[in-house]
Design a protein around this motif. Structure first.
Motif, short mmCIF file in Angstrom:
data_model
loop_
_atom_site.label_atom_id
_atom_site.label_comp_id
_atom_site.label_asym_id
_atom_site.label_seq_id
_atom_site.Cartn_x
_atom_site.Cartn_y
_atom_site.Cartn_z
N ASP A 1 0.84 -1.20 0.00
CA ASP A 1 0.00 0.00 0.00
C ASP A 1 0.88 1.25 0.00
O ASP A 1 1.72 1.42 0.88
CB ASP A 1 -0.90 -0.03 1.24
CG ASP A 1 -1.83 1.17 1.29
OD1 ASP A 1 -2.03 1.81 0.23
OD2 ASP A 1 -2.33 1.48 2.39
N LEU A 2 0.68 2.11 -0.98
CA LEU A 2 1.48 3.33 -1.09
C LEU A 2 0.65 4.58 -0.82
O LEU A 2 1.05 5.69 -1.19
CB LEU A 2 2.12 3.40 -2.49
CG LEU A 2 3.02 2.21 -2.86
CD1 LEU A 2 3.53 2.37 -4.28
CD2 LEU A 2 4.19 2.08 -1.89
N SER A 3 -0.51 4.42 -0.18
CA SER A 3 -1.37 5.57 0.10
C SER A 3 -0.60 6.60 0.93
O SER A 3 0.11 6.24 1.88
CB SER A 3 -2.60 5.16 0.92
OG SER A 3 -3.27 4.15 0.25
N HIS B 1 -1.64 1.57 -6.60
CA HIS B 1 -1.45 1.17 -5.20
C HIS B 1 -1.50 2.37 -4.26
O HIS B 1 -1.05 2.31 -3.13
CB HIS B 1 -0.15 0.37 -5.03
CG HIS B 1 -0.30 -1.01 -5.60
ND1 HIS B 1 -0.28 -1.27 -6.96
CD2 HIS B 1 -0.58 -2.20 -5.01
CE1 HIS B 1 -0.49 -2.55 -7.17
NE2 HIS B 1 -0.67 -3.14 -6.01
N GLY B 2 -2.01 3.49 -4.77
CA GLY B 2 -2.33 4.63 -3.91
C GLY B 2 -1.38 5.80 -3.93
O GLY B 2 -1.65 6.82 -3.29
N ALA B 3 -0.25 5.68 -4.64
CA ALA B 3 0.74 6.78 -4.59
C ALA B 3 0.33 7.95 -5.49
O ALA B 3 -0.16 7.74 -6.61
CB ALA B 3 2.11 6.26 -5.04
N ASN B 4 0.56 9.16 -5.02
CA ASN B 4 0.53 10.33 -5.91
C ASN B 4 1.76 10.23 -6.80
O ASN B 4 2.81 9.77 -6.35
CB ASN B 4 0.61 11.62 -5.10
CG ASN B 4 -0.58 11.78 -4.18
OD1 ASN B 4 -1.72 11.48 -4.56
ND2 ASN B 4 -0.34 12.25 -2.97
N VAL B 5 1.62 10.68 -8.05
CA VAL B 5 2.75 10.48 -8.97
C VAL B 5 3.10 11.76 -9.74
O VAL B 5 2.25 12.33 -10.44
CB VAL B 5 2.47 9.36 -10.00
CG1 VAL B 5 3.73 9.05 -10.79
CG2 VAL B 5 2.00 8.09 -9.32
N ALA B 6 4.34 12.19 -9.61
CA ALA B 6 4.90 13.26 -10.44
C ALA B 6 5.66 12.60 -11.58
O ALA B 6 6.56 11.79 -11.33
CB ALA B 6 5.84 14.12 -9.60
N ILE B 7 5.24 12.92 -12.80
CA ILE B 7 5.83 12.27 -13.98
C ILE B 7 6.70 13.30 -14.69
O ILE B 7 6.27 14.45 -14.87
CB ILE B 7 4.71 11.86 -14.95
CG1 ILE B 7 3.74 10.91 -14.29
CG2 ILE B 7 5.27 11.27 -16.22
CD1 ILE B 7 2.34 11.04 -14.88
N THR B 8 7.87 12.90 -15.11
CA THR B 8 8.64 13.84 -15.94
C THR B 8 8.69 13.34 -17.38
O THR B 8 8.56 12.14 -17.65
CB THR B 8 10.07 14.08 -15.41
OG1 THR B 8 10.92 13.01 -15.83
CG2 THR B 8 10.10 14.21 -13.89
N CYS B 9 8.83 14.30 -18.28
CA CYS B 9 8.86 13.97 -19.71
C CYS B 9 9.83 14.92 -20.40
O CYS B 9 10.27 15.90 -19.80
CB CYS B 9 7.46 14.13 -20.30
SG CYS B 9 6.70 15.73 -19.95
N TYR B 10 10.13 14.64 -21.65
CA TYR B 10 11.05 15.50 -22.38
C TYR B 10 10.46 15.83 -23.75
O TYR B 10 9.95 16.93 -23.95
CB TYR B 10 12.41 14.80 -22.49
CG TYR B 10 13.48 15.60 -23.15
CD1 TYR B 10 13.60 16.97 -22.95
CD2 TYR B 10 14.42 14.98 -23.99
CE1 TYR B 10 14.60 17.70 -23.56
CE2 TYR B 10 15.43 15.71 -24.60
CZ TYR B 10 15.52 17.07 -24.39
OH TYR B 10 16.51 17.78 -25.00
#
Ligand SMILES: NC(=O)c1ccc[n+]([C@@H]2O[C@H](COP(=O)([O-])OP(=O)(O)OC[C@H]3O[C@@H](n4cnc5c(N)ncnc54)[C@H](OP(=O)(O)O)[C@@H]3O)[C@@H](O)[C@H]2O)c1
Length: 266
Positions: free
Chosen positions: A19-21, A45-54
């Protein structure tokens, strides 16, 4: 020391938790391929996610929307991981949006393949800048915050090529092997601060990166792989999920091979 198996104490087993809440993860190169699968798996699995891209920020926008549909919070950030100034700016923006970062997956990577005879200095420099120095810069931006909070997870996406080398990939193999030494050194430095640092070493996975590899070469790879096929991005994401989860609290400095058995040799 003898263990008394009849004691009720020894029967109380803590069940593993995935669980990653309440956790926030940064996934570099989360716009497509393996990074996209990692971002969606951690979010599921509950995590907030910051995604990086280029170059693929329109794909990152789709991933961000998908994460939000799953429930957690998500934003995407355009940056060149090979440019330390852009990494600092990205990190400031992430911390302004999410307050803290608990999990870092250093996934962004490129190839510039050529036999060593024909490999230019530019091909060497660009792969080292993104795949190795980029990992230094992003990790530098987040790991001490994790240590201050007493909990953190760093996973570096290496490659089987960093373990065994590959024809035409001296630059890539050097960067991915460098990540293994980096991982083990940081694992030692941060072990008592609640931060684990591990690497995952995928075999050949079906993404844009392998789409550039000639069909004949992929056939040879498949023949050398005991399970007899290429891997899927979700199969790498499953390994990353384990390494970043509370369940992996006693795993650090490890390189997790996910390659269909290829590293056993044949
Ligand atoms: N596919 C395989 O067989 C395989 C095997 C072993 C290891 N790996 C490793 O797994 C990781 C992901 O690879 P993949 O197969 O998913 O490749 P991919 O589909 O080409 O994705 C690469 C990701 O890295 C990002 N990226 C590339 N250059 C960047 C830069 N300068 N700054 C920021 N982000 C950048 C890309 O962002 P944009 O799309 O936004 O440009 C993209 O999200 C890489 O580290 C790769 O070396 C892959």
């Amino acid at each position: 020391m003898a263990v008394d198996e009849s004691s009720p104490q020894t029967e109380r087993i803590e069940l593993p938790s995935f669980d990653l809440s309440g956790k926030t993860a940064v996934v570099t190169g989360g716009s497509r391929g393996i990074g996209k699968a990692i971002a969606l798996t951690l979010a599921s699995h509950g995590a907030n996610v910051a995604i990086t891209c280029y170059t693929g920020c329109k794909f990152a926008e789709d991933v961000r929307n998908h994460v939000c549909e799953l429930g957690p919070k998500s934003h995407y950030y355009a940056h060149d991981v090979g440019n330390p100034d852009e990494v600092r700016k990205m990190a400031d923006e992430v911390l302004a949006d999410f307050d803290k970062v608990d999990i870092l997956v250093n996934n962004a990577g490129i190839t510039r393949d050529r036999s060593f005879k024909k490999m230019t200095r530019e091909m060497w420099d660009s792969v080292i800048a993104v795949n190795l120095t980029g990992v230094f810069s992003v990790t530098k931006a987040f790991i001490d915050g994790m240590a201050d909070n007493g909990w953190g997870r760093v996973v570096n996406v290496s490659s089987i090529v960093g373990e065994v080398g590959n024809f035409g990939q001296a630059n890539y193999a050097a960067a991915k092997a460098g990540l293994l030494g980096f991982t083990k050194s940081l694992a030692r430095e941060y072990a008592r601060k609640g931060v684990t640092v591990n690497a995952i070493a995928p075999g050949f996975i079906r993404t844009r990166m392998t789409a550039e590899v000639p069909e004949k070469a992929l056939e040879a790879v498949t023949n050398m792989t005991p399970v007899g096929r290429l891997g899927e991005p979700g199969e790498i994401a499953a390994g990353v999920l384990f390494l970043v989860s509370p369940a992996a609290s006693y795993v650090t400095g490890h390189v997790l091979d996910v390659n269909g058995g290829m590293s056993m040799g044949g």
